[in-house]
Scaffold this active site. Sequence first.
Site, mmCIF file in Angstrom:
data_model
loop_
_atom_site.group_PDB
_atom_site.id
_atom_site.type_symbol
_atom_site.label_atom_id
_atom_site.label_comp_id
_atom_site.label_asym_id
_atom_site.label_seq_id
_atom_site.Cartn_x
_atom_site.Cartn_y
_atom_site.Cartn_z
ATOM 1 C CD GLU A 252 -47.878 67.894 -84.828
ATOM 2 O OE1 GLU A 252 -47.991 69.089 -85.142
ATOM 3 O OE2 GLU A 252 -46.887 67.204 -85.090
ATOM 4 C CE LYS A 253 -52.308 67.820 -88.166
ATOM 5 N NZ LYS A 253 -50.871 67.587 -87.982
ATOM 6 C CG ASP B 222 -47.782 66.928 -88.264
ATOM 7 O OD1 ASP B 222 -48.429 65.862 -88.328
ATOM 8 O OD2 ASP B 222 -48.323 68.047 -88.351
ATOM 9 C CG ASP C 210 -42.881 69.530 -88.705
ATOM 10 O OD1 ASP C 210 -42.953 69.058 -87.547
ATOM 11 O OD2 ASP C 210 -43.788 70.227 -89.205
ATOM 12 C CE1 TYR D 58 -47.420 67.897 -91.736
ATOM 13 C CE2 TYR D 58 -45.326 68.314 -92.835
ATOM 14 C CZ TYR D 58 -46.180 68.504 -91.763
ATOM 15 O OH TYR D 58 -45.791 69.306 -90.729
ATOM 16 N NE ARG E 42 -49.401 73.019 -90.775
ATOM 17 C CZ ARG E 42 -49.583 74.267 -90.359
ATOM 18 N NH1 ARG E 42 -48.558 75.066 -90.208
ATOM 19 N NH2 ARG E 42 -50.794 74.715 -90.100
#
Length: 726
Positions: A7-8, A103, A105, A328, A330
């Site tokens: 994702e990043k 991520d 989610d 993580y 979030r």
Amino acid sequence: MILYIAEKPSLGRAIADVLPKPHKKGDGFIELGNGDCVTWCIGHLLEQAEPDAYSPEYKQWQLEHLPIIPTEWQLSPRSSAKSQLAVVKRLIKQASALVHAGDPDREGQLLVDEVLSHAKVSAAKLATTQRLLISDLNPDAVRRALGLLRSNKEFVPLATSALARSRADWLYGLNMTRAYTLQGRKVGYQGVLSVGRVQTPLLGLVVRRDADIEAFVPKDHFEVLAHIITAKGEPFCAKWQPSQACQPYMDEEGRVLSRRLAETVVSRITGKVATVTDVSHKEKKQAPPLPYSLSALQIDCARRFGLSAKEVLDTAQSLYERHKLITYPRSDSRHLPKEQLALAGDVVGAVLANAPELVEGCDAPNLALVSKAWDDSKVDAHHAIVPTAKRAALGALSVKERQLYQHIARQYLAQFYPHRLLADSEINLCIEGGVFIAKSSVEKRAGWRALYQKTSADGGENNRQAAGQQGRGDDGSDDTDGVQKAPLPSLKKGDEADCSHGELIARQTQPPKPFNDATLLAAMTGIARYVSSPDIKKILKDTDGLGTEATRAGIIELLFKRGFLSRQGKNIVSTPAGRGLIASLPEVATTADMTALWERQLNDICQKQLSYQGFMQPLIAELHGLIQMAAATLPMALSGIAAVVKGAKAPGKTFRRGAKSTAYRKGRKTGAAKRNGYKNSGASSDANNMASSEGNSQGNSRRNGYGGGKPGSTSTRSRKTIDATP
């Protein structure tokens, strides 16, 4: 070649670090020693297309265009991410196998899936694409995750739910924002009236709280304490329990409003015999507070350290990505998978090495204990925020980073301490026919609470309750149960004692407290408390509340940016513009009901119980009605209110008790917004609400703003330009 799509960049580097070396760093990717590659997104590489992508006439904001409903949805590359998107697409074409490493989610799932769709990956390659779920960036944790790859097809319902939420928020936010902004111009309001499925119910929550404070009228009420002395000379107090005969002199909450009645009780019991009618003793165990979700962490840190939701999120992200000291951040879960019990020794060892002060004066943690935090049934894509097994000198951290790490670490250590043990006692007495009750709660064993006793200012909700602290609730209610901290005398049924005298205690009801960072976040996560409908209340209890872990901080900041909220010291209050907007909107737009129903349906999509079209079609039908309603009325409550320029302090008077705001009065007179108390707020977020951060795993918006430019203009505007519009 296997291609891992993170994702990043930080996640991409963490993956590459445990894969074959030597590495060759390219522009936007890392080539591994065995020829495989790791690349990454930078948040969303794609965003919803501007309205004028569907028709050039949508560059102008005009009511006759609304509602704008695409027949074929379009995504466009983010201007700042075009080069990275080209890198990812090129590598996707070269790869023989793909690994999705977004991520863990809903938004992380969609973020990479939409790139795969945009790159037109073949059905055969999609069928073999695997899903990598990482919540800890330390090498051992990444290796474990790589050994637990799953088929990406398992997560199609999750991506579909995220896609439906994204498009629904775009439709609702864009059309409602344009409609009310255009109508606002007709009454002289020159700012953007952004309306969103989550931000607007949240604003409504603050407006209603402010209005209740403003309209509050103090009310006197009275209690009676009996001062008792046993035959052995032991003193204690018992509180009068009014009988049914006193109902005419009481309010709906059972408070006695008649001073004369209370004085009569005082005079009758003074010098009389108190007979024990019942005695109960029981031990109560309190389990350690669960590890943190992001919202729970934000609430506790706001209370203890005075940090805003955004400060907590940014600091936690740094601890996760830069320092690799926590998992993580979030996460919406407060539980841990049982398989992680095997890692507990390493994690506890690292915490004790990093922050030995946390256990000073306490017993050592007992790794044989298994708290209720370890529950596989309550863990889905991600688990609670906990420390990692990395050892590091905390002196290298900033003050905020150190505070958060210690806070998270203490909550984890608490899982390895015994339950707190309390001895609760209650004595019922009869004095001159009246019922009096004495209660006490005495700590017999501190257990996990010993970790928190050194930090009496600890703001954790679990810890405040466990410590037995009492006080007025956020809604102004009084906590006057009179539970004593000293042990009660040893008495049995039938014993007699003397009432030396009665004491009249005069109290006054207090207004609800204004929201602050902690209580506003708590209201978002516990939004069901502010809803009257039992069905809606149940839905909200079963969901994440109003907004998501990743978006709450951004939604609150957006309302400040728009000039709808302002700060008075630590308090968060609505501005005249915020109150005027709520007064101008239909109730459905300012309460939780719609959001709750959406969230239930989005969950049904995840569970394969509802189709994408089954969700979108009724929503579009309702949107037509809402736009017609907006076009038929003018927002007179906004007349004469100046818009707030971005970055400027919100103008206008704030709520003061006894002085009703002009906007609120206007809204009530025109009937523009009917209210039902605290029937409020919702559950997901505004993906496109002028820089909302729904689904944002980095804290900056992954999606485009509502685009189109100023009402009546012909120029296309970026989100940044719109945000700067007065």
